[in-house]
Enzyme design. Structure first.
Site, PDB file in Angstrom:
ATOM      1  N   GLU A  27      13.281  -6.354   5.638  1.00  0.00           N
ATOM      2  CA  GLU A  27      14.192  -5.526   6.413  1.00  0.00           C
ATOM      3  C   GLU A  27      13.632  -5.381   7.839  1.00  0.00           C
ATOM      4  O   GLU A  27      12.434  -5.174   7.986  1.00  0.00           O
ATOM      5  CB  GLU A  27      14.339  -4.124   5.802  1.00  0.00           C
ATOM      6  CG  GLU A  27      15.438  -3.334   6.483  1.00  0.00           C
ATOM      7  CD  GLU A  27      15.708  -1.965   5.835  1.00  0.00           C
ATOM      8  OE1 GLU A  27      14.982  -1.571   4.904  1.00  0.00           O
ATOM      9  OE2 GLU A  27      16.644  -1.309   6.285  1.00  0.00           O
ATOM     10  N   GLY A  40       6.630   3.171   6.559  1.00  0.00           N
ATOM     11  CA  GLY A  40       6.158   3.930   5.405  1.00  0.00           C
ATOM     12  C   GLY A  40       6.202   3.141   4.115  1.00  0.00           C
ATOM     13  O   GLY A  40       5.207   3.027   3.404  1.00  0.00           O
ATOM     14  N   HIS A  77      12.037   8.724  -1.975  1.00  0.00           N
ATOM     15  CA  HIS A  77      12.964   8.095  -1.037  1.00  0.00           C
ATOM     16  C   HIS A  77      13.239   6.642  -1.439  1.00  0.00           C
ATOM     17  O   HIS A  77      14.407   6.235  -1.541  1.00  0.00           O
ATOM     18  CB  HIS A  77      12.375   8.173   0.373  1.00  0.00           C
ATOM     19  CG  HIS A  77      13.211   7.543   1.434  1.00  0.00           C
ATOM     20  ND1 HIS A  77      14.076   8.270   2.221  1.00  0.00           N
ATOM     21  CD2 HIS A  77      13.323   6.251   1.848  1.00  0.00           C
ATOM     22  CE1 HIS A  77      14.690   7.452   3.057  1.00  0.00           C
ATOM     23  NE2 HIS A  77      14.247   6.220   2.869  1.00  0.00           N
ATOM     24  N   GLU A  78      12.188   5.888  -1.662  1.00  0.00           N
ATOM     25  CA  GLU A  78      12.383   4.469  -1.995  1.00  0.00           C
ATOM     26  C   GLU A  78      13.071   4.339  -3.353  1.00  0.00           C
ATOM     27  O   GLU A  78      13.931   3.479  -3.541  1.00  0.00           O
ATOM     28  CB  GLU A  78      11.050   3.714  -1.994  1.00  0.00           C
ATOM     29  CG  GLU A  78      10.237   3.835  -0.708  1.00  0.00           C
ATOM     30  CD  GLU A  78      11.024   3.570   0.570  1.00  0.00           C
ATOM     31  OE1 GLU A  78      11.967   2.759   0.536  1.00  0.00           O
ATOM     32  OE2 GLU A  78      10.702   4.193   1.614  1.00  0.00           O
ATOM     33  N   MET A  98       9.065   0.264   1.593  1.00  0.00           N
ATOM     34  CA  MET A  98      10.274  -0.561   1.579  1.00  0.00           C
ATOM     35  C   MET A  98      10.835  -0.657   0.172  1.00  0.00           C
ATOM     36  O   MET A  98      10.106  -0.924  -0.778  1.00  0.00           O
ATOM     37  CB  MET A  98       9.920  -1.951   2.143  1.00  0.00           C
ATOM     38  CG  MET A  98      11.090  -2.888   2.219  1.00  0.00           C
ATOM     39  SD  MET A  98      12.400  -2.248   3.311  1.00  0.00           S
ATOM     40  CE  MET A  98      13.837  -2.882   2.478  1.00  0.00           C
TER      41      MET A  98
HETATM   42  N1  TRP Z   1      14.145   0.827   4.603  1.00  0.00           N
HETATM   43  C1  TRP Z   1      12.832   1.385   4.666  1.00  0.00           C
HETATM   44  C2  TRP Z   1      12.954   2.833   4.283  1.00  0.00           C
HETATM   45  O1  TRP Z   1      13.552   3.613   4.941  1.00  0.00           O
HETATM   46  C3  TRP Z   1      12.148   1.334   5.964  1.00  0.00           C
HETATM   47  C4  TRP Z   1      12.034   0.053   6.704  1.00  0.00           C
HETATM   48  C5  TRP Z   1      12.938  -0.511   7.508  1.00  0.00           C
HETATM   49  C6  TRP Z   1      10.870  -0.699   6.878  1.00  0.00           C
HETATM   50  N2  TRP Z   1      12.398  -1.578   8.162  1.00  0.00           N
HETATM   51  C7  TRP Z   1      11.146  -1.699   7.818  1.00  0.00           C
HETATM   52  C8  TRP Z   1       9.621  -0.604   6.327  1.00  0.00           C
HETATM   53  C9  TRP Z   1      10.163  -2.575   8.236  1.00  0.00           C
HETATM   54  C10 TRP Z   1       8.656  -1.494   6.746  1.00  0.00           C
HETATM   55  C11 TRP Z   1       8.925  -2.453   7.711  1.00  0.00           C
HETATM   56  O2  TRP Z   1      12.498   3.249   3.294  1.00  0.00           O
HETATM   57 ZN    ZN Z   2      14.934   4.491   3.655  1.00  0.00          ZN
END
Ligand code: TRP
Ligand code: ZN
Length: 869
Positions: A122, A262, A298-299, A264
């Site tokens: 992501e 934080g 959250h995850e 993923m």
């Molecule tokens: N989707 C992840 C979350 O909110 C966070 C996230 C988005 C992320 N881009 C990222 C984490 C790039 C690490 C690197 O939980």
């Molecule tokens: Zn998130």
């Protein structure tokens, strides 16, 4: 610079999609070979060009339906196949690419972390692995085969279920995974390495057994338990409060040391920054424990709000992030303290998000224009996004909100959805008209409510006049009126709540503010009331009402809403700071209101009524929080006045702080709400006592007798902030004890970077060569450089420009090695309009220097361009 912006309005459905993808990874840190065999489908019969995203790898071969294919064009970020000769709807594309994970310091795509290899896809990292329709509305089923040296990489993980494995003669082995749930490429994950594994299981409400596996670096099993317990609590809570159950037979979490954010939510295989997994009483503070639990939650919650229902395009990011933050906030509120969590979240929103809205990067929770998507994982999309969901919850109530959630899930499961799909479900479930409410998604900026009131004793009518306005932001000049839920209460002079009525009708405590000017009338009010406004922070707005001292005192003592009591304390502190800043600028001696000291004394003395709230109220806002009160920030003045306020409170309440400090006894360390609150108050006492004559002995003893990191760090922090004689020896002691452990040393780096000493910048520069420091580790960079630039307001904004020059030097290096981290770190520099002319000039000069750097990343380019515009 050829960076092109993308616009939300330009969204088009994809011409092609991928239904199934088979990925073969021949893993090696220096040379990994990836073969991707994808089943494509032409959705638009007219389409002849298939444009795939891809960059930062070596492209090897391309086959169409099993045969070498040469009709393609390539540039630095894409490969376009000419399919005008192809007359079938379905076809297969095979692509071979070659990657170098060891050299990938960007920590996106496939990269090395410590001795392992992992992915981060992501938002647009999958395209660094192979050519792909790398957009969230292309959902495919993934099968992944990983082959690697068995001794170095005994664990080979990917999404879904493990379906086959085997050993090869040459010391390598392989594992094959299949994920039955179609997903966008950004949720793909792969991990290879050697780990200690904590296993457990969870029985879902329908009776299925889910295997839980937590992978940590070897030797860290004694820090894995809390994360596992947190995961099980999250699974249970999502079933109970949202009726949502886990879907696969296995849930894996891997902790890695090198990670940009934080954590993923990759389907079935979450990858975490080890900071949000590892904890034991010796290494983690109470705050760390709660942060870990909330990130794990959250995850996990993303499995429904993010994975099963994903985003149609990245402009819709808040669909999953705002909603998932709301869900994790509710989880924490249900398990711990609702008002404590609310206050913590509001503090973040008011400082970080309000500041973002006032910055060149201002954007609505659903942005309209993006150059680099990584720049939009912001407090606005996340935290303000959660506030918007929370307002819906306030307007609908829990029951209708859950009805709306169920409708949303039923309609969108397995799909890529939009924010509109969510609001529409809420609207139909509740039969409320959310037409005006939708503007929260498209309008940036912080609305301001100005309230005045009028009491007519004769008619016993009390009225509140509410006016709303949203000042223009960098991205949007024109603003419209929003639908703002305003929660209120009225009290009489002795703090008794009054019934809200309009003639014969009871009035809801949540007022619907929808116009630029509105009046709300309450009847049968027989005494001039004290209004408690914006209870629970019912909307992300700034509120202006001219309270007098007596009203504030009534609310501080009697408001039923704990948020209101805390908020009143914030108003009192803000008034004291403003008043004294003016005195300071006029060269007058500083003074502190005796009435406020008396109130604080009363609250401290009666701490047993509510330990947590006492601590929150007695905690002075940070310099960064105070700074947000001003259009033009005076870094030295605010720091100086705040320092005066801390010392004055410390001096005046010294005996009470000492008494409370000695009264609170905690022997064994336990992570319970009660104990955390007591430790919090006791450590608050230490932080104030540090500034008194007993400071050195109290702090030194507190450090020596500490049996957990919360107390150790509280002592160390107090010693550093108050510049106590014991400070240096304590810092050395901590360093000797923990220098082998980067995560723990982050706390130490942060303290060093926020020292009040004049020579702090020199110290920070020297620490960049400390054996525990590593420039390629984002956690280290954030704790040393990030906290210097963001928390040490006075030193970073030194009038000789040394702080700006230092940060610019760092950013030039990071632009090469890790643009995503660089782009977060540049924030304080692009906010120059909040400072005086002299500082503005210096900051702009720094930005201009940066803008001339060769190969400026899109991440930095987007922000610098906006700032200098
Ligand atoms: N989707 C992840 C979350 O909110 C966070 C996230 C988005 C992320 N881009 C990222 C984490 C790039 C690490 C690197 O939980
Ligand atoms: Zn998130």
């Amino acid at each position: 610079m050829q960076a092109k912006a993308k616009y939300r309005k330009d969204y088009r459905k994809p011409d092609f999609t991928v239904t199934d993808i088979f990925l073969d990874f021949q893993l090696d840190p220096k040379k990994t070979i990836v073969t991707a065999i994808s089943q494509y489908q032409r959705l638009n019969p007219e389409a002849t060009k298939l444009r795939l995203d891809g960059n930062s790898f070596q492209f090897s071969t391309l086959k169409l339906n099993g045969k070498d294919f040469k009709q393609f064009e390539q540039d630095g970020e894409s490969l376009t196949l000419d399919l005008s000769q192809l007359n079938t709807t379905d076809f297969e594309v095979e692509i071979v690419t070659i990657l170098n994970p060891e050299k990938n310091t960007s920590l996106q795509g496939l990269y090395q972390s410590g001795d392992g290899i992992c992915t981060q896809c992501e938002a647009e990292g999958f395209r660094q692995i192979t050519y792909m329709l790398d957009r969230p509305d292309v959902l495919a089923r993934y099968t992944t085969k990983i082959t690697a040296e068995k001794s170095k990489y005994p664990y080979l993980l990917s999404n879904g279920n493990r379906i086959a494995s085997g050993d090869l003669d040459d010391g390598r082995h392989w594992v094959e995974w299949n994920d039955p749930f179609p997903k966008p490429s950004y949720l793909f994950a792969l991990v290879a390495g050697d780990f200690d594994v904590l296993t457990d299981s969870f029985i879902t409400k329908s009776g299925r057994k889910v295997a839980l596996e937590l992978f940590v670096d070897r030797g860290n099993l004694d820090r894995a338990d809390w994360a596992m317990q947190s995961l099980k609590r999250s699974m249970k809570w999502d079933e109970e409060r949202f009726g949502l159950e886990y879907d696969l037979d296995i849930y894996m979490i891997v902790a890695v040391d090198f990670f940009n954010m934080g954590a993923m939510e990759n389907k079935g295989l979450n990858i975490f920054n080890s900071k949000f997994v590892l904890a034991n009483p010796q290494t983690a503070t109470d705050e760390d424990y709660l942060a870990i639990e909330s990130v794990i939650a959250h995850e996990y919650f993303h499995n429904w709000t993010g994975n099963r229902i994903t985003c149609r395009d990245w402009f819709q990011l808040s669909l999953k992030e705002g909603l998932t933050v709301f869900r994790d906030q509710e989880f924490t509120s249900d398990l711990w303290s609702r008002s404590g969590k609310r206050i913590e979240d509001v503090r973040l929103l008011r400082t970080a998000q309000f500041a973002e809205d006032a910055s060149p990067m201002a954007h609505p929770i659903r942005p309209d224009k993006v150059i680099e998507m990584n720049n939009f994982y912001t407090v606005t999309v996340y935290e303000k996004g959660a506030e918007v969901i929370r307002m819906l919850h306030t307007l609908l109530g829990e029951q209708l909100f859950q009805k709306g959630m169920q409708l949303y899930v039923a309609e969108n499961d397995g799909k890529a959805a939009t924010c509109e799909d969510f609001v529409s479900a809420m609207e139909r479930a509740s039969a409320l008209d959310l037409t005006q409410f939708r503007r929260w998604y498209s309008q940036s900026g912080t609305p301001e409510l100005t309230i005045s009131d009028n009491y007519d004793e004769q008619s016993a009518v009390y009225s509140l006049h509410v006016s709303q306005t949203t000042p223009p932001t960098a991205d949007q000049m024109e603003k419209v009126d929003l639908h703002i839920p305003l929660k209120i209460a009225l009290y009489d002079k002795v703090g008794k709540p009054l019934v809200l009525k309009h003639h014969d009708n009871l009035v809801n405590s949540v007022l619907n503010v929808t116009q630029s000017e509105q009046t709300f009338e309450f009847t049968d009010i027989h005494t001039k009331p004290v209004p408690a406004l914006l209870g629970d922070f019912s909307a992300p707005v700034k509120l202006h009402y001219d309270y007098n001292a007596a009203q504030l005192s009534t609310l501080l003592r009697h408001a039923e809403n704990h948020f209101v009591r805390w908020d009143v304390a914030q108003m009192l502190y803000a008034a004291e700071l403003r008043r004294n800043l003016t005195r300071h600028q006029q060269g007058k001696p500083l003074e502190f209101s005796a009435d406020i000291l008396a109130e604080l004394y009363q609250i401290l003395e009666s701490y047993q009524q509510n330990v947590e709230l006492t601590t929150l109220i007695l905690t002075l806002p940070k310099v960064t929080e105070f700074a947000e009160l001003f259009k033009t920030i005076d870094p030295e003045g605010i720091t100086l006045v705040r320092d005066f306020m801390v010392r004055t409170i410390a001096d005046n309440l010294k005996q009470s702080f000492l008494k409370v400090y000695n009264e609170i006894r905690l022997d064994t360390y336990r992570v319970t709400a009660g104990d955390i609150a007591l430790r919090g108050l006791r450590n608050l006492c230490v932080s104030y006592l540090a500034y008194t004559t007993v400071g050195n002995s109290v702090v030194n003893k507190h450090y020596t007798y500490a049996n957990n990191m919360t107390d150790t760090l509280a002592a160390l922090s107090a010693a550093t902030k108050a510049q106590l004689p014991c400070r240096d020896s304590l810092l050395v002691d901590f360093e000797n004890r923990w220098q082998h452990d980067g995560l723990v040393m982050d706390k130490w780096f942060m303290l060093q970077a926020t020292r009040p000493d004049e020579d702090v910048l020199l110290k920070v520069m020297q620490l960049m060569d400390h054996p525990s420091f590593n420039f390629n580790n984002p956690n280290r960079v954030r704790s040393l450089v990030g906290s210097f630039a963001n928390q040490n307001v006075k030193a970073f904004h030194a009038i000789d420009g040394s702080g700006y020059r230092f940060l610019t030097d760092i950013l030039i290096r990071l632009n090469e090695s890790n643009p995503q981290v660089a782009s977060r770190l540049i924030e304080p520099l692009i906010r120059f309009s909040r400072y005086d002319g002299q500082r503005q000039t210096l900051m702009k000069r720094a930005l201009e220097r940066l803008s001339e750097v060769e190969n400026l990343s899109r991440d930095l380019y987007e922000k610098i361009e906006k700032a200098l515009q």
